[in-house]
Enzyme design. Structure first.
Site, PDB file in Angstrom:
ATOM      1  N   ASN A  43     -40.985  -6.144 -35.289  1.00  0.00           N
ATOM      2  CA  ASN A  43     -41.240  -7.583 -35.365  1.00  0.00           C
ATOM      3  C   ASN A  43     -42.092  -7.933 -36.579  1.00  0.00           C
ATOM      4  O   ASN A  43     -41.826  -8.910 -37.287  1.00  0.00           O
ATOM      5  CB  ASN A  43     -41.941  -8.066 -34.097  1.00  0.00           C
ATOM      6  CG  ASN A  43     -41.024  -8.129 -32.895  1.00  0.00           C
ATOM      7  OD1 ASN A  43     -39.819  -7.941 -33.012  1.00  0.00           O
ATOM      8  ND2 ASN A  43     -41.589  -8.382 -31.726  1.00  0.00           N
ATOM      9  N   ARG A  62     -23.285 -12.222 -33.884  1.00  0.00           N
ATOM     10  CA  ARG A  62     -23.761 -10.851 -34.075  1.00  0.00           C
ATOM     11  C   ARG A  62     -22.829  -9.921 -33.311  1.00  0.00           C
ATOM     12  O   ARG A  62     -22.690 -10.014 -32.104  1.00  0.00           O
ATOM     13  CB  ARG A  62     -25.189 -10.676 -33.566  1.00  0.00           C
ATOM     14  CG  ARG A  62     -26.230 -11.477 -34.329  1.00  0.00           C
ATOM     15  CD  ARG A  62     -27.647 -11.066 -33.943  1.00  0.00           C
ATOM     16  NE  ARG A  62     -28.614 -11.996 -34.472  1.00  0.00           N
ATOM     17  CZ  ARG A  62     -29.105 -11.965 -35.713  1.00  0.00           C
ATOM     18  NH1 ARG A  62     -28.669 -11.047 -36.553  1.00  0.00           N
ATOM     19  NH2 ARG A  62     -30.008 -12.839 -36.106  1.00  0.00           N
ATOM     20  N   ARG A 112     -28.774 -13.315 -39.844  1.00  0.00           N
ATOM     21  CA  ARG A 112     -29.765 -12.523 -40.593  1.00  0.00           C
ATOM     22  C   ARG A 112     -29.829 -11.072 -40.137  1.00  0.00           C
ATOM     23  O   ARG A 112     -29.936 -10.779 -38.957  1.00  0.00           O
ATOM     24  CB  ARG A 112     -31.148 -13.170 -40.467  1.00  0.00           C
ATOM     25  CG  ARG A 112     -32.219 -12.494 -41.314  1.00  0.00           C
ATOM     26  CD  ARG A 112     -33.535 -13.219 -41.199  1.00  0.00           C
ATOM     27  NE  ARG A 112     -33.494 -14.488 -41.900  1.00  0.00           N
ATOM     28  CZ  ARG A 112     -34.215 -15.556 -41.541  1.00  0.00           C
ATOM     29  NH1 ARG A 112     -34.965 -15.505 -40.456  1.00  0.00           N
ATOM     30  NH2 ARG A 112     -34.144 -16.672 -42.240  1.00  0.00           N
ATOM     31  N   HIS A 160     -23.549 -21.039 -34.851  1.00  0.00           N
ATOM     32  CA  HIS A 160     -24.366 -20.321 -33.876  1.00  0.00           C
ATOM     33  C   HIS A 160     -23.856 -20.530 -32.453  1.00  0.00           C
ATOM     34  O   HIS A 160     -24.341 -19.906 -31.512  1.00  0.00           O
ATOM     35  CB  HIS A 160     -25.819 -20.806 -34.005  1.00  0.00           C
ATOM     36  CG  HIS A 160     -26.825 -19.947 -33.323  1.00  0.00           C
ATOM     37  ND1 HIS A 160     -27.537 -20.365 -32.219  1.00  0.00           N
ATOM     38  CD2 HIS A 160     -27.245 -18.684 -33.580  1.00  0.00           C
ATOM     39  CE1 HIS A 160     -28.358 -19.407 -31.832  1.00  0.00           C
ATOM     40  NE2 HIS A 160     -28.200 -18.370 -32.630  1.00  0.00           N
ATOM     41  N   TYR A 164     -31.086  -8.517 -23.215  1.00  0.00           N
ATOM     42  CA  TYR A 164     -31.433  -9.929 -23.360  1.00  0.00           C
ATOM     43  C   TYR A 164     -31.026 -10.664 -22.088  1.00  0.00           C
ATOM     44  O   TYR A 164     -29.978 -10.388 -21.519  1.00  0.00           O
ATOM     45  CB  TYR A 164     -30.661 -10.583 -24.518  1.00  0.00           C
ATOM     46  CG  TYR A 164     -31.059 -10.194 -25.913  1.00  0.00           C
ATOM     47  CD1 TYR A 164     -31.804  -9.045 -26.180  1.00  0.00           C
ATOM     48  CD2 TYR A 164     -30.668 -10.971 -27.003  1.00  0.00           C
ATOM     49  CE1 TYR A 164     -32.143  -8.698 -27.469  1.00  0.00           C
ATOM     50  CE2 TYR A 164     -31.006 -10.638 -28.301  1.00  0.00           C
ATOM     51  CZ  TYR A 164     -31.744  -9.488 -28.533  1.00  0.00           C
ATOM     52  OH  TYR A 164     -32.076  -9.136 -29.811  1.00  0.00           O
ATOM     53  N   ARG A 211     -40.252 -18.630 -25.189  1.00  0.00           N
ATOM     54  CA  ARG A 211     -40.456 -17.206 -25.431  1.00  0.00           C
ATOM     55  C   ARG A 211     -41.416 -16.959 -26.589  1.00  0.00           C
ATOM     56  O   ARG A 211     -42.350 -16.176 -26.482  1.00  0.00           O
ATOM     57  CB  ARG A 211     -39.122 -16.508 -25.731  1.00  0.00           C
ATOM     58  CG  ARG A 211     -39.276 -14.992 -25.845  1.00  0.00           C
ATOM     59  CD  ARG A 211     -38.013 -14.342 -26.352  1.00  0.00           C
ATOM     60  NE  ARG A 211     -37.879 -14.450 -27.799  1.00  0.00           N
ATOM     61  CZ  ARG A 211     -36.719 -14.422 -28.446  1.00  0.00           C
ATOM     62  NH1 ARG A 211     -35.601 -14.332 -27.770  1.00  0.00           N
ATOM     63  NH2 ARG A 211     -36.684 -14.507 -29.758  1.00  0.00           N
ATOM     64  N   HIS A 229     -33.922 -14.922 -23.374  1.00  0.00           N
ATOM     65  CA  HIS A 229     -33.054 -15.517 -24.385  1.00  0.00           C
ATOM     66  C   HIS A 229     -32.256 -16.701 -23.849  1.00  0.00           C
ATOM     67  O   HIS A 229     -31.546 -17.363 -24.603  1.00  0.00           O
ATOM     68  CB  HIS A 229     -32.098 -14.432 -24.920  1.00  0.00           C
ATOM     69  CG  HIS A 229     -31.483 -14.752 -26.241  1.00  0.00           C
ATOM     70  ND1 HIS A 229     -30.149 -15.072 -26.383  1.00  0.00           N
ATOM     71  CD2 HIS A 229     -32.011 -14.799 -27.482  1.00  0.00           C
ATOM     72  CE1 HIS A 229     -29.883 -15.289 -27.659  1.00  0.00           C
ATOM     73  NE2 HIS A 229     -30.989 -15.141 -28.340  1.00  0.00           N
TER      74      HIS A 229
END
Length: 690
Positions: A55, A381, A411, A441, A474, A570, A598
């Site tokens: 992170n 992703r 990303r 997205h 997640y 979160r 998530h």
């Protein structure tokens, strides 16, 4: 008329809003605290420590790098909280230095000693037996030295370009080399192909989990790299670089432009230098100068500089979370066809408690069903070897009209997504990259099937990515539906993504960047009106991040009207709760546990007829204005009740893994009162679905 009360107006910018970068850093600190939480098994606490490292790497690569770039450009503008980039960087430096020092203290004083009690050891050089030293010398000569490239630093060999986040050693030397030159410094990059942790053979440890770090092996034998010379010092270092990609919106070929940018990411501007504590000042000053950094960007650590790779496969089940198997929803357990089950009812999937396999099974059935004509899917992703990509390729080869909207700019997954595009194109699928300037997205699948001479649509909408690995760690919601209006809306959004038409009007789906933001404000206004009319008024929002200023101000307005507001955030939260006269009725909590939270769920009381929406969008500027997002209503009463109770109230009752945001911006962990029943939201769900 301004609805913000006089007392609400008295707050300055930095009293009303929390800085975004400092808020995400606070989230990383909450993750770090899991490494000392005895509720987690020991090896899971080590995992949290490593997650914190990853992170922080990304935080420096993106957030700090962006601030440093603004500073270099002379940007002195203020963010909504009233801080300049220079002021934010100064605050980050203080917090990050203290956090990383704490991280290594946890590693050295808690994690490693407790692992040693379980016979999991990372041995130092002075702990090795003569037999182990002999084995490591052979290992170094056979496995390490052939792939090392020592680089002397002299006029003919300038300082090398070192890859982002790579492990390197700077060596101080005495003596002359083979050409008679006096070389006093050299750099040795550690290739990424080498494991950072080496397990000693069982016959040398009595079968125990004993390991040696690669850095210790290189340090022990570094003189072998410089025959005839003496290595007087060997110091690990690691540079973190700017890894954000800057793409011109006028590019003709997005994939080609991305490929060009990806290579530059490895060698972006330095933003952080990590060295071991024993590194002398003149050495780290030299390195700081090479990377154009100052001492604020220097992090001296008491251990390996590449902690994110401190991992190995330890066979200690009792030090891990108890295993559980995600379940198949009851509606799908006794059906031969997912299509038939979807026609009977809407089906809600709650990952990871419920399996992700129905999504893959839906696509597999579609790929092989002669009645299926077309499959359309967004991919944000994924990976070229993922089962979903392989099934889509199979469908294309089977003659289905397969369209994949692939967001190449997700990303750190850009390279993988380019590979996915290539796999699907080679199979005959139509691949599009969405809209330049707007990341796609939204999480959508649409299958078109001919039944009795009619075309019927089957749709999956989700809050998370089409990534089976993520679905195991997640928490996310997915909806399988044949609702005619929703299916028609999804069809129109796909048309929007692949065509060039004007904005389309949708019946049920809210979508960014067009209707979502405005409709959220309308929903909040409705709660304000109900509160003023004396009706029940409540808002519950569960998202990953809340940064968008207009929605924050609208929530402040709702609080002052008497609307009860609970926010389950979160990571980033720029809103300040519980400020008198401004946000008295707003409570903010964050859950950090076994799974990464998530799900994105929006709940509005609506005068006793609640609205519940699930979405791919967080309440951030980028999601609401610069991305294509899908927000879908949950209309089945049973599913609405389930999301409300399990996905919202359950998390509001957590008294173990919850953190509550204070008016001053600090996060405090919730503690169960004496005699109060322990409630862990994620564990409740594991037990329920089990």
């Amino acid at each position: 008329m301004n609805a913000i009360s006089e007392s609400g107006n008295n707050y300055t910018f930095n009293e009303r809003y929390i800085n975004r970068e400092l808020s995400i850093l606070d989230f990383h600190l909450r993750v770090l605290e899991q490494a000392v939480n005895p509720a987690h098994p020991l090896l899971e606490r080590l995992v949290f420590l490593l997650i914190f490292s990853r992170n922080m790497d990304e935080f420096f690569e993106i957030r700090v790098a962006g601030l440093m770039e603004q500073l270099a450009l002379g940007n002195e503008s203020h963010t909504p909280d009233g801080l300049t980039p220079k002021e934010v960087l100064a605050k980050i430096s203080v917090t990050a230095h203290a956090a990383i020092e704490r991280q290594y203290r946890i590693l050295n004083e808690e994690i490693l000693p407790n692992l040693r009690k379980e016979d999991i050891c990372f041995l130092k050089r002075n702990e090795l037996t003569p037999e182990q030293l002999a084995w490591l010398k052979k290992y170094f000569q056979e496995q390490v030295i052939p792939v090392l490239t020592p680089i002397s630093l002299d006029p003919a060999h300038p300082f090398p370009r070192l890859v982002n986040k790579s492990l390197n050693f700077i060596i101080t030397l005495e003596g002359k080399d083979a050409f008679g030159r006096n070389i006093d410094l050299a750099v040795v990059p550690a290739p990424r192909s080498l494991p950072r942790v080496v397990r000693l053979p069982d016959e040398l440890t009595g079968g125990k989990d004993h390991h040696v770090m690669l850095s210790a092996i290189i340090h022990e034998h570094v003189s072998d790299l410089f025959p005839g010379m003496t290595a007087t010092g060997c110091y690990q270092f690691r540079v973190t670089r700017n890894a954000d990609l800057a793409l011109n919106e006028d590019v003709e070929d997005l994939a080609k432009a991305l490929k060009g940018e990806l290579s530059s990411r490895r060698f972006g501007r330095g933003v952080r230098l990590e060295v071991t504590e024993n590194c002398p000042k003149h050495i780290y000053d030299y390195l700081l100068d090479e990377f154009d950094l100052d001492e604020n960007d220097l992090y001296k650590v008491d251990g390996p500089v590449n902690l994110a790779r401190l991992t190995s496969d330890f066979n200690k089940p009792h030090l891990r979370y108890a295993a559980f198997t995600p379940v198949i929803p009851r509606a799908l357990r006794k059906t031969e066809s997912i299509f038939a089950a979807m026609k009977r009812q809407d089906i809600l999937l709650h990952h990871p408690f419920e399996s992700f396999s129905p999504v893959i099974s839906l696509l597999r059935e579609a790929a092989r069903d002669p009645k299926v004509l077309a499959i359309k899917q967004t991919l944000y992703r994924s990976g070229p070897n993922s089962e979903i990509v392989q099934v889509l390729a199979e469908a294309a080869r089977n003659g289905k009209e397969v369209t994949a909207v692939i967001e190449l700019r997700a990303r750190f997954d850009e390279e993988s997504n380019i590979a996915v595009a290539n796999v699907l194109q080679e199979a005959g699928a139509v691949v599009v990259y969405g809209i330049v300037g707007y990341k796609t997205h939204a999480k959508m699948i649409m299958i078109v099937r001919r039944e009795n001479n009619k075309l019927i649509r089957y749709v999956h909408l989700g809050t998370g990515n089409y990534h089976a690995g993520n679905a195991r760690i997640y928490t996310d919601y997915g909806l399988l539906t044949t609702d005619r209006d929703l299916c028609e809306d999804v069809h129109r959004v796909f048309q929007e993504l692949t065509g060039m038409g004007k904005t389309v009007k949708l019946k049920k789906l809210l979508h960014a960047p067009f209707t979502l933001h405005q409709q959220l404000k309308i929903f909040i206004d409705n709660e304000i009106a109900n509160a003023k009319a004396g009706k029940a008024a409540r808002i519950i929002v569960k998202v990953n991040a809340l940064t968008e200023k207009q929605l924050i101000d609208k929530l402040y307005e709702a609080s002052q009207a008497g609307v009860q507001i609970d926010l389950i955030i979160r990571s980033i939260c720029c809103l300040r709760p519980q400020l008198p006269g401004l946000s008295d009725n707003i409570r903010v909590r964050s859950i950090v546990g076994r799974f990464l939270e998530h799900t994105r769920v929006y709940y509005f009381e609506n005068g006793g007829e609640p609205r519940i929406y699930c979405s791919s969008a967080d309440w951030m500027d980028r999601n609401l204005f610069n991305r294509v997002e899908a927000c879908f209503p949950i209309e089945d009463p049973v599913l609405k009740k389930r999301i409300y109770q399990q996905g919202l109230l359950n998390y509001l009752e957590d008294n173990q893994q919850a953190w509550v945001l204070q008016p001053d911006g600090q996060w405090l962990q919730v503690q169960a009162a004496e005699g109060e029943k322990i409630h862990l939201a994620q564990q409740v769900l594991i037990e329920y679905f089990s």
